[in-house]
Design a protein around this motif. Structure first.
Motif, short mmCIF file in Angstrom:
data_model
loop_
_atom_site.label_atom_id
_atom_site.label_comp_id
_atom_site.label_asym_id
_atom_site.label_seq_id
_atom_site.Cartn_x
_atom_site.Cartn_y
_atom_site.Cartn_z
N LEU A 125 0.83 -1.21 0.00
CA LEU A 125 0.00 0.00 0.00
C LEU A 125 0.86 1.26 0.00
O LEU A 125 0.54 2.25 -0.67
CB LEU A 125 -0.93 -0.01 1.22
CG LEU A 125 -2.11 -0.97 1.16
CD1 LEU A 125 -2.83 -1.01 2.52
CD2 LEU A 125 -3.08 -0.57 0.06
N PHE A 126 1.96 1.21 0.75
CA PHE A 126 2.86 2.37 0.82
C PHE A 126 3.45 2.67 -0.56
O PHE A 126 3.47 3.83 -1.01
CB PHE A 126 3.98 2.11 1.82
CG PHE A 126 5.02 3.19 1.87
CD1 PHE A 126 4.76 4.39 2.51
CD2 PHE A 126 6.26 3.01 1.26
CE1 PHE A 126 5.72 5.40 2.54
CE2 PHE A 126 7.23 4.00 1.29
CZ PHE A 126 6.95 5.20 1.94
N VAL A 127 3.93 1.64 -1.24
CA VAL A 127 4.51 1.83 -2.58
C VAL A 127 3.45 2.33 -3.55
O VAL A 127 3.71 3.21 -4.38
CB VAL A 127 5.15 0.52 -3.07
CG1 VAL A 127 5.52 0.62 -4.55
CG2 VAL A 127 6.37 0.18 -2.24
N TRP A 128 2.24 1.80 -3.45
CA TRP A 128 1.14 2.24 -4.33
C TRP A 128 0.89 3.74 -4.16
O TRP A 128 0.76 4.48 -5.15
CB TRP A 128 -0.11 1.44 -4.01
CG TRP A 128 -1.33 1.95 -4.72
CD1 TRP A 128 -1.61 1.91 -6.05
CD2 TRP A 128 -2.45 2.61 -4.09
NE1 TRP A 128 -2.83 2.49 -6.31
CE2 TRP A 128 -3.37 2.93 -5.14
CE3 TRP A 128 -2.77 2.94 -2.79
CZ2 TRP A 128 -4.57 3.58 -4.88
CZ3 TRP A 128 -3.98 3.59 -2.54
CH2 TRP A 128 -4.86 3.90 -3.57
N VAL A 129 0.83 4.20 -2.91
CA VAL A 129 0.58 5.62 -2.64
C VAL A 129 1.73 6.48 -3.16
O VAL A 129 1.51 7.52 -3.80
CB VAL A 129 0.37 5.86 -1.13
CG1 VAL A 129 0.33 7.35 -0.82
CG2 VAL A 129 -0.91 5.19 -0.65
N VAL A 130 2.97 6.05 -2.90
CA VAL A 130 4.14 6.83 -3.31
C VAL A 130 4.21 6.93 -4.84
O VAL A 130 4.42 8.02 -5.39
CB VAL A 130 5.44 6.22 -2.75
CG1 VAL A 130 6.67 6.88 -3.39
CG2 VAL A 130 5.49 6.38 -1.24
N VAL A 131 4.05 5.80 -5.53
CA VAL A 131 4.14 5.81 -6.99
C VAL A 131 3.00 6.63 -7.60
O VAL A 131 3.19 7.37 -8.57
CB VAL A 131 4.13 4.37 -7.54
CG1 VAL A 131 4.06 4.37 -9.07
CG2 VAL A 131 5.37 3.62 -7.08
N THR A 132 1.81 6.52 -7.02
CA THR A 132 0.68 7.31 -7.50
C THR A 132 0.98 8.80 -7.38
O THR A 132 0.69 9.58 -8.30
CB THR A 132 -0.60 6.98 -6.69
OG1 THR A 132 -0.93 5.60 -6.88
CG2 THR A 132 -1.77 7.83 -7.15
N THR A 133 1.58 9.20 -6.26
CA THR A 133 1.92 10.61 -6.06
C THR A 133 3.00 11.08 -7.03
O THR A 133 2.90 12.16 -7.62
CB THR A 133 2.40 10.84 -4.61
OG1 THR A 133 1.37 10.41 -3.70
CG2 THR A 133 2.70 12.30 -4.36
#
Length: 274
Positions: free
Chosen positions: A117-125
């Motif tokens: 979830l953390f990587v998903w949020v970071v990459v989305t940003t």
């Protein structure tokens, strides 16, 4: 356009962020399997498979009428079409299975989930390109008419702009469906802007394929691809009546995605989405 290119492959930003999150999720699960309990590796694999299957099944159930007419389209997951709720149900099922067979290892399942979830949020940003460009004022020749057309001048009506080329296999696959959607939605302007090909090549393709498109724009230098930041074909853009960009779709598009965007046009929802 929010998109990421890796070598010859192009991904929309939302798909790339999900893929990145899944990769990290499975990598962390593999590390924990080697150090804590090997069943954690099985869990991450099961959660990924069940999550994808559940997300796809949820989408199919929501749009079951369309899939009953074309059942093989259920397998066309590369087009997109996933239900977050269905995906969550699949992941929860994998957690329940882990708790049942390895209750002491179950709390460790939170670590790969959190990492993914953390990587998903970071990459989305990081892949958010910011403000979307407005419709261009450049005029383009229309294939079947002795006239030119500027997308920015077509205010007052929503527009679906499709960038395509005859050498592009996914463009050819989606074209009959796009033509059908254009014919059944006269309240929306469908524009098909060919990228980089001559009149002769386009006419030969249309004659051979039998696809009937009302408005084909000639964009021999792929200006529209650069204007909207499209890094691959096909690319579809949903443009509000005021010329602002409402939504984008990189890659082969599916019927339900178009129908949902057209419904948003009708409801007046012009929020930009990817």
């Amino acid at each position: 356009m929010n998109a990421v290119a890796i070598g010859p492959f192009a991904f929309s930003a939302d798909r790339f962020s999900v893929i990145a999150g899944l990769i990290v999720f499975m990598m962390v699960g593999s590390l924990l399997a080697a150090r804590v309990d090997n069943r954690l590796g099985t869990f991450t694999t099961a959660a990924t498979l069940l999550g994808v299957a559940g997300a796809r099944a949820g989408h199919v159930l929501i749009h079951v009428e369309g899939f009953l007419q074309e059942p093989l389209r259920v397998l066309a997951i590369w087009q997109g079409g996933f239900s977050p709720t269905g995906g969550l149900v699949g992941v929860l099922l994998a957690i329940v299975m882990l708790r049942r067979h390895a209750p002491k290892a179950a709390p460790w399942a939170l670590l790969p989930l959190a990492a993914g979830l953390f990587v998903w949020v970071v990459v989305t940003t990081l892949t958010d390109s910011g403000a979307a460009p407005r419709a261009p004022g450049t005029s383009y020749a229309v294939l079947s008419k002795d006239e030119t057309l500027a997308i920015a001048d077509r205010k007052g009506r929503p527009t679906v702009l499709n960038l395509w080329a005859s050498w592009c296999p996914p463009c050819r696959r989606e074209m009959p469906m796009m033509a059908e959607m254009a014919g059944s939605n006269p309240q929306v302007d469908f524009l098909f802007a060919n990228q980089g090909e001559s009149r002769e090549v386009i006419a030969a393709y249309l004659s051979q394929s039998g696809v009937d498109l009302e408005t084909i724009l000639l964009d021999p230098f792929s200006d529209l691809s650069r204007h909207y930041g499209a890094i691959g074909l096909p690319a579809t853009f949903f443009i509000n009546p005021d010329g602002t960009l409402a939504a984008t779709h990189l890659g082969e598009i599916y019927r339900e995605a178009i129908a949902e965007r057209l419904a948003a046009f009708s409801s007046g929802d012009g929020k930009q989405t990817e």
